[in-house]
Structure formats: structure tokens, C-alpha cells
Design an enzyme around this catalytic site. Structure first.
Site, short mmCIF file in Angstrom:
data_model
loop_
_atom_site.label_atom_id
_atom_site.label_comp_id
_atom_site.label_asym_id
_atom_site.label_seq_id
_atom_site.Cartn_x
_atom_site.Cartn_y
_atom_site.Cartn_z
N ALA A 217 0.84 -1.21 -0.11
CA ALA A 217 -0.01 0.08 -0.04
C ALA A 217 0.99 1.32 0.03
O ALA A 217 1.99 1.07 0.60
CB ALA A 217 -0.98 0.03 0.94
N LYS A 218 0.16 2.29 -0.67
CA LYS A 218 1.13 3.74 -0.54
C LYS A 218 1.43 3.91 0.65
O LYS A 218 2.76 4.40 1.06
CB LYS A 218 -0.02 4.62 -1.25
CG LYS A 218 0.18 4.87 -2.53
CD LYS A 218 0.81 6.44 -2.62
CE LYS A 218 1.63 6.22 -4.11
NZ LYS A 218 0.75 6.41 -5.45
N ARG A 219 0.75 3.89 1.74
CA ARG A 219 1.09 4.30 3.05
C ARG A 219 2.19 3.53 3.83
O ARG A 219 2.96 3.80 4.68
CB ARG A 219 0.02 4.13 3.95
CG ARG A 219 -0.70 2.93 4.27
CD ARG A 219 -1.96 3.08 5.11
NE ARG A 219 -2.45 1.59 5.43
CZ ARG A 219 -3.23 1.08 4.80
NH1 ARG A 219 -3.51 1.27 3.65
NH2 ARG A 219 -3.41 -0.23 5.32
N HIS A 220 2.32 2.23 3.28
CA HIS A 220 3.67 1.41 3.75
C HIS A 220 4.89 1.76 2.87
O HIS A 220 5.87 0.96 2.69
CB HIS A 220 3.36 0.02 3.96
CG HIS A 220 2.55 -0.39 4.70
ND1 HIS A 220 2.48 -0.06 6.11
CD2 HIS A 220 1.00 -0.91 4.65
CE1 HIS A 220 1.40 -0.70 6.78
NE2 HIS A 220 0.64 -0.98 5.70
N GLY A 221 4.78 2.62 1.96
CA GLY A 221 5.78 3.16 1.02
C GLY A 221 6.04 2.11 -0.05
O GLY A 221 7.10 1.98 -0.35
#
Ligand code: GLU
Length: 287
Positions: free
Chosen positions: A248-252
Site C-alpha cells: 500500500a502507498k502508506r507503507h511506502g
């Protein structure tokens, strides 16, 4: 003939997990001279962006995954409205006036709020509103449409689905509760649109990640309520990062576009993925 689809939502850049899913869906059809469709799932009008649609097409071309037909759900809204009309006429849909805050308050106040895979389910507040009050409120308030899952389940009787990887799966028809069919600011919910499209487009094999499996319970219920055919499912393992998180984006997680700009060869990536070799730092989750 096998017909499969890749159905991304254009709300961000695609990453390795999407590539993995697209390959599974593409090859499931192509290995048997079947058809592979690309469906842009853009009914989330506040989060969908045309630049992400363009990015999806570029990514798939870079990966060498060609499609036979492309469609966008935003162009098919009349079909979803027709399905909603049918559910309404059959007494399986009701208007819901609740705001998020009201639902949260109701859930907090209830000792026995039913829970689904993503937390508390809608407690059914608006299901019992009497017809006169309902008509009055519809004239002056914003509302969503919800499925009466209990009634739909009662009429459908026992349901199951065939999963090429998990076997025969019994359906828990109330797993997602009285899900939204049409939102206050969303012309059709994901669940309604996906079920209508899979049937209308003649999808025989729904290939998608295991993370969507909870929704399949609701999809089978909707198919039964709408008298739609039942596809075969294949919920594949997810790609995880080194810490075991879903990408996911939020985990880079890097996007496919990042890799493309860095000069990576998309075709070579797909060839490695096809033999189960993932790039360094990634692995497959539970099958
Ligand atoms: N649009 C969904 C997503 O991007 C996939 C839906 C599906 O394959 O049924 O997660």
C-alpha cells in the site's frame, strides 16, 4: 470460453500486487484462448482520477498484458440503477438517512452491535422506518440505498461459491450486513457495480486477491437476489513486503511507474513473476 477481468480502481498508482493480480487474471483466460477484459472501477467519484486511468493503461502495456475490451463503470451507471430498481421493487432495498456519526453513535450505544471483517456493521436503524415517514424524509433528506441482507438471505436459502484455490466455500450471507447499494455521493457501490458487471460482461472466472474474499459472500447474495449467474472464483495469494504487510502507498510500496522510470524491463518482470520469482524484498502471502 473463459472470460476473465482485471478491475482496478483508478485511485492511485498500481504496484506489484496489482501486476501480480493482472497476470493471474490475464493468464487464466489467455492460457485457454479466452478473453481478458479491463474494467476501470471508477464509481468512487471523489477518489477516481483520469491520470490514474492513463497510468493503468501505460502500466499494463509496459507489462505486456493486452486486453480485448476496456470499459469504465462510470459509463454504465444506468445498469446499476436498473439493478437497484429491481431490488427495490422486490422489497430488498431500503433508503438509509443515517450519517456516519449517527451510525457510530448507535453502534457505541448498542451492547450487541454485529461486527463484520472491517468492524461494526450497519445496525439497521433505517430498515424499520414506517412507509409514511420514509416517504416524507426521502422528499427532504439525503439518503443512500441499502440491501436488506437478512431478507435477501432468507429468500436465497443456502449459498456457496466454487473457488479454484479454496474449494467449495459456504456463503455467510450477512457477513457484510446491510451493505450500501448506492451512496449519498456515490452513484453505485463497489458491490452492486461489480456483481452487475461480472454478469453483464459474461465473466466466467473472477480472479482477484484473497483480501476481497469477504466481499464474495455479499456478491453471491446479490447475485441470488438479482437472479444473476454465478461465476467461478479464484482468490489468489497476496504480494507482501519484507515486513509481511500488504502493499500500500502508506507503507511506502513503490509503484510500477516508479520502476518504469528507473528503467526496469516490465516484460522481464512478468516472466519472473510467472515462474513465481518475486523481486527482492517481496514474497507471497498465504494461498
Ligand atoms: N476494484 C477493486 C480493487 O481495485 C477490485 C475489484 C474486483 O476485482 O472485484 O480493489
Amino acid at each position: 470460453m473463459i472470460v476473465s477481468r482485471f478491475a482496478p480502481s483508478p485511485t492511485g498508482g498500481l504496484h506489484l500486487g496489482h501486476a501480480w493480480s493482472a497476470i493471474q487474471a490475464h493468464d487464466r483466460a489467455r492460457d485457454h484462448q479466452g478473453r481478458f477484459l479491463l474494467r476501470i472501477e471508477d464509481t468512487d467519484v471523489t477518489r477516481s482520477r483520469p491520470e490514474h486511468v492513463a497510468g493503468i493503461l501505460t502500466d499494463l502495456e509496459w507489462l505486456g498484458l493486452g486486453w480485448d475490451e476496456m470499459s469504465a463503470q462510470s459509463e454504465r451507471l444506468a445498469l446499476y440503477d436498473a439493478a437497484l430498481d429491481r431490488l427495490r421493487d422486490d422489497g430488498l432495498a431500503y433508503p438509509c438517512f443515517c450519517t456516519r456519526a449517527e451510525i457510530a453513535r448507535e453502534v457505541a450505544a448498542s451492547l450487541h452491535a454485529p461486527h463484520g471483517p472491517d468492524g461494526p456493521l450497519y445496525p439497521g436503524t433505517c430498515r424499520a422506518i414506517d412507509p409514511a415517514t420514509r416517504a416524507e424524509r426521502m422528499a427532504s433528506e439525503a439518503f443512500a440505498w441499502r440491501l436488506d441482507a437478512g431478507e435477501a438471505a432468507r429468500r436465497a436459502g443456502p449459498l456457496s461459491w466454487t473457488d479454484e484455490l479454496a474449494g467449495t466455500m459456504p456463503v455467510a450471507p450477512r457477513l457484510l450486513g446491510d451493505l450500501v447499494l448506492k451512496g449519498k455521493d456515490r452513484p453505485a457501490s463497489y458491490h452492486l457495480a461489480v456483481v452487475v458487471d461480472d454478469a453483464a460482461q459474461g465473466i466466467t472466472h473472477v480472479v482477484r486477491g484473497r483480501d476481497i474474499m469477504p466481499s464474495t459472500h455479499a456478491h453471491r447474495l446479490l447475485q441470488a437476489a438479482l437472479g444473476l449467474p454465478e461465476p467461478i472464483y479464484r482468490h489468489h495469494a497476496l504480494v507482501l513486503d519484507a515486513e509481511g504487510n500488504r502493499l500500500a502507498k502508506r507503507h511506502g510500496a513503490p509503484t510500477l511507474a516508479d520502476w518504469r522510470y528507473e528503467g526496469m524491463d516490465g516484460i522481464a518482470l512478468v516472466e519472473r513473476l510467472r515462474i513465481g520469482e518475486l523481486p527482492f524484498g517481496f514474497r507471497l502471502g498465504q494461498a
